[in-house]
Design a protein around this motif. Sequence first.
Motif, PDB file in Angstrom:
ATOM      1  N   VAL A   1       7.193   7.508   5.469  1.00  0.00           N
ATOM      2  CA  VAL A   1       6.761   8.322   4.326  1.00  0.00           C
ATOM      3  C   VAL A   1       6.817   9.802   4.696  1.00  0.00           C
ATOM      4  O   VAL A   1       7.270  10.636   3.898  1.00  0.00           O
ATOM      5  N   GLU A   2       6.403  10.136   5.894  1.00  0.00           N
ATOM      6  CA  GLU A   2       6.436  11.536   6.345  1.00  0.00           C
ATOM      7  C   GLU A   2       7.873  12.049   6.434  1.00  0.00           C
ATOM      8  O   GLU A   2       8.170  13.160   6.008  1.00  0.00           O
TER       9      GLU A   2
ATOM     10  N   GLU B   1       3.819   5.036   7.839  1.00  0.00           N
ATOM     11  CA  GLU B   1       3.388   6.434   7.714  1.00  0.00           C
ATOM     12  C   GLU B   1       4.500   7.378   8.164  1.00  0.00           C
ATOM     13  O   GLU B   1       4.755   8.403   7.531  1.00  0.00           O
ATOM     14  N   ALA B   2       5.166   7.034   9.264  1.00  0.00           N
ATOM     15  CA  ALA B   2       6.263   7.866   9.760  1.00  0.00           C
ATOM     16  C   ALA B   2       7.407   7.899   8.750  1.00  0.00           C
ATOM     17  O   ALA B   2       8.009   8.956   8.525  1.00  0.00           O
TER      18      ALA B   2
ATOM     19  N   ARG C   1       5.311   5.797  -2.980  1.00  0.00           N
ATOM     20  CA  ARG C   1       5.114   7.025  -2.198  1.00  0.00           C
ATOM     21  C   ARG C   1       6.436   7.671  -1.808  1.00  0.00           C
ATOM     22  O   ARG C   1       6.541   8.344  -0.800  1.00  0.00           O
TER      23      ARG C   1
ATOM     24  N   ASP D   1       0.817  -1.217   0.000  1.00  0.00           N
ATOM     25  CA  ASP D   1       0.000   0.000   0.000  1.00  0.00           C
ATOM     26  C   ASP D   1       0.852   1.268   0.000  1.00  0.00           C
ATOM     27  O   ASP D   1       0.336   2.357  -0.271  1.00  0.00           O
ATOM     28  N   TYR D   2       2.138   1.142   0.304  1.00  0.00           N
ATOM     29  CA  TYR D   2       3.006   2.317   0.432  1.00  0.00           C
ATOM     30  C   TYR D   2       4.018   2.432  -0.705  1.00  0.00           C
ATOM     31  O   TYR D   2       4.734   3.415  -0.781  1.00  0.00           O
TER      32      TYR D   2
ATOM     33  N   ARG E   1      -1.608  -1.978  13.222  1.00  0.00           N
ATOM     34  CA  ARG E   1      -1.516  -0.576  13.658  1.00  0.00           C
ATOM     35  C   ARG E   1      -0.057  -0.142  13.780  1.00  0.00           C
ATOM     36  O   ARG E   1       0.329   0.914  13.286  1.00  0.00           O
TER      37      ARG E   1
ATOM     38  N   SER F   1       9.102  12.686   3.002  1.00  0.00           N
ATOM     39  CA  SER F   1       8.471  13.887   2.470  1.00  0.00           C
ATOM     40  C   SER F   1       9.131  15.146   3.038  1.00  0.00           C
ATOM     41  O   SER F   1       9.421  16.099   2.301  1.00  0.00           O
TER      42      SER F   1
ATOM     43  N   ARG G   1       1.563   0.115  10.256  1.00  0.00           N
ATOM     44  CA  ARG G   1       1.070   1.306   9.539  1.00  0.00           C
ATOM     45  C   ARG G   1       1.674   2.582  10.126  1.00  0.00           C
ATOM     46  O   ARG G   1       2.046   3.489   9.381  1.00  0.00           O
ATOM     47  N   GLU G   2       1.762   2.654  11.440  1.00  0.00           N
ATOM     48  CA  GLU G   2       2.385   3.830  12.072  1.00  0.00           C
ATOM     49  C   GLU G   2       3.823   3.988  11.601  1.00  0.00           C
ATOM     50  O   GLU G   2       4.268   5.098  11.293  1.00  0.00           O
TER      51      GLU G   2
END
Length: 170
Positions: free
Chosen positions: A103-104, A100-101, A60, A56-57, A93, A107, A96-97
């Motif tokens: 990817v952030e 997400e971290a 990105r 899913d990532y 969870r 970014s 995913r955390e």
Amino acid sequence: MREDIFQMYLGELSGIKSCDEEENNRLLSALASGDPGARDRLIEGNLKTVLEMVRDYVGRGIPAGDLVQEANMALVVAVGEYEDGGFGAFLRRRVREALEAAVERQSLEQRAAEKMADRVNRLKDVSAQMAGELGREATVEELAERMGLTGQEVRDAMKVTLDAMSVVER
């Protein structure tokens, strides 16, 4: 080369049996009783679950191998931190955390690099313009004032330019 390593990893995963919920629960009980082998199997048996989440990532801004590494580290941490409740939901969870971290962070790093590149380009233009106006090279303070930056920000941009020039000269 990095893609080859990732493909090898995928090949190795194909030979590993995934844990179902029942096996996860049995392994968690064994782990709580002090069985160190249970931890290893719990991690190994959930690698494919984590890999599915990584998909899913992809795309990105982070290479797939790096995403897998982040997710696998989150898996290891999740196994170590798990206390009670649904392990599958807890694991998802935590992974995913972590993703997400990652990817952030990527970014933020990308935006910082773009901001510095813009600053360097602007410095080059302002410096050339001021040299024409003044008939000499502008000082750091003069450049900072014209650009609305601090002297340190101008020096940092100059350093990036000099570092890039020294790489090109090598």
